[in-house]
Design a protein around this motif. Structure first.
Motif, short mmCIF file in Angstrom:
data_model
loop_
_atom_site.label_atom_id
_atom_site.label_comp_id
_atom_site.label_asym_id
_atom_site.label_seq_id
_atom_site.Cartn_x
_atom_site.Cartn_y
_atom_site.Cartn_z
N LYS A 61 32.90 111.36 69.63
CA LYS A 61 33.62 110.33 70.37
C LYS A 61 33.63 109.02 69.58
N ARG A 62 32.49 108.70 68.95
CA ARG A 62 32.38 107.49 68.14
C ARG A 62 33.30 107.56 66.93
N ASN A 63 33.37 108.75 66.28
CA ASN A 63 34.22 108.92 65.11
C ASN A 63 35.69 108.73 65.46
N LEU A 64 36.12 109.29 66.58
CA LEU A 64 37.52 109.14 66.99
C LEU A 64 37.84 107.68 67.29
N ALA A 65 36.93 106.98 67.96
CA ALA A 65 37.16 105.56 68.28
C ALA A 65 37.24 104.74 66.99
N LYS A 66 36.39 105.04 66.03
CA LYS A 66 36.40 104.32 64.74
C LYS A 66 37.72 104.56 64.02
N THR A 67 38.19 105.80 64.03
CA THR A 67 39.45 106.15 63.37
C THR A 67 40.62 105.45 64.04
N LYS A 68 40.62 105.39 65.37
CA LYS A 68 41.71 104.73 66.09
C LYS A 68 41.75 103.23 65.76
N ARG A 69 40.56 102.61 65.64
CA ARG A 69 40.52 101.19 65.25
C ARG A 69 41.09 101.02 63.85
N LYS A 70 40.76 101.95 62.95
CA LYS A 70 41.24 101.88 61.57
C LYS A 70 42.77 102.03 61.54
N GLU A 71 43.30 102.97 62.32
CA GLU A 71 44.75 103.18 62.36
C GLU A 71 45.46 101.98 62.98
N HIS A 72 44.87 101.42 64.02
CA HIS A 72 45.49 100.30 64.71
C HIS A 72 45.55 99.05 63.82
N SER A 73 44.52 98.86 63.00
CA SER A 73 44.49 97.67 62.15
C SER A 73 45.22 97.86 60.82
N GLY A 74 45.75 99.07 60.58
CA GLY A 74 46.55 99.31 59.38
C GLY A 74 45.74 99.55 58.13
N GLN A 75 44.55 100.11 58.26
CA GLN A 75 43.68 100.31 57.11
C GLN A 75 43.73 101.73 56.54
N THR A 76 44.65 102.56 56.99
CA THR A 76 44.75 103.90 56.43
C THR A 76 45.58 103.84 55.15
N ALA A 77 45.38 104.82 54.28
CA ALA A 77 46.09 104.84 53.00
C ALA A 77 47.60 104.91 53.22
N LYS A 78 48.02 105.70 54.19
CA LYS A 78 49.44 105.85 54.48
C LYS A 78 50.05 104.51 54.90
N GLN A 79 49.36 103.78 55.77
CA GLN A 79 49.88 102.50 56.25
C GLN A 79 49.88 101.44 55.15
N GLN A 80 48.87 101.45 54.31
CA GLN A 80 48.83 100.49 53.21
C GLN A 80 49.96 100.74 52.21
N LYS A 81 50.26 102.01 51.98
CA LYS A 81 51.33 102.36 51.04
C LYS A 81 52.69 101.94 51.59
N GLU A 82 52.86 102.07 52.92
CA GLU A 82 54.13 101.71 53.55
C GLU A 82 54.25 100.22 53.77
N GLY A 83 53.18 99.48 53.59
CA GLY A 83 53.23 98.03 53.69
C GLY A 83 53.01 97.47 55.08
N HIS A 84 52.36 98.24 55.96
CA HIS A 84 52.03 97.72 57.28
C HIS A 84 50.92 96.69 57.16
N LEU A 85 50.93 95.74 58.06
CA LEU A 85 49.94 94.66 58.15
C LEU A 85 50.07 93.60 57.12
#
Length: 85
Positions: A61-85
């Protein structure tokens, strides 16, 4: 393995997408280098999605919450490549 929720499926898809495009990295903050093994990518995906059968429910449950925070703040490799945030 128990059935994955919609959020877990979405996270797993994102991680596998990063693996296929050579963006998935292992270790803390990606210092372990790029993931070359499909099996390792699947293990990382399940761990990030909180669907690992080797960890406790609270840890998952903690891992999923951490991942969701990472996705929401735009810190995933996919989002960084696309230029989000």
């Amino acid at each position: 393995m128990p059935k994955e929720s919609a959020a877990q499926k979405k996270t797993t898809e994102r991680v596998m997408h990063e693996y296929k495009h050579g963006e998935l990295k292992s270790g803390k903050k990606g210092h372990g280098g790029k993931v070359k093994s499909r099996k390792q990518a699947i293990a990382i995906a399940l761990s990030e999605a909180g669907a690992s059968k080797y960890k406790s429910k609270s840890k998952n449950k903690r891992n999923l919450a951490k991942t969701k925070r990472k996705e929401h703040s735009g810190q995933t490799a996919k989002q960084q490549k696309e230029g989000h945030l």
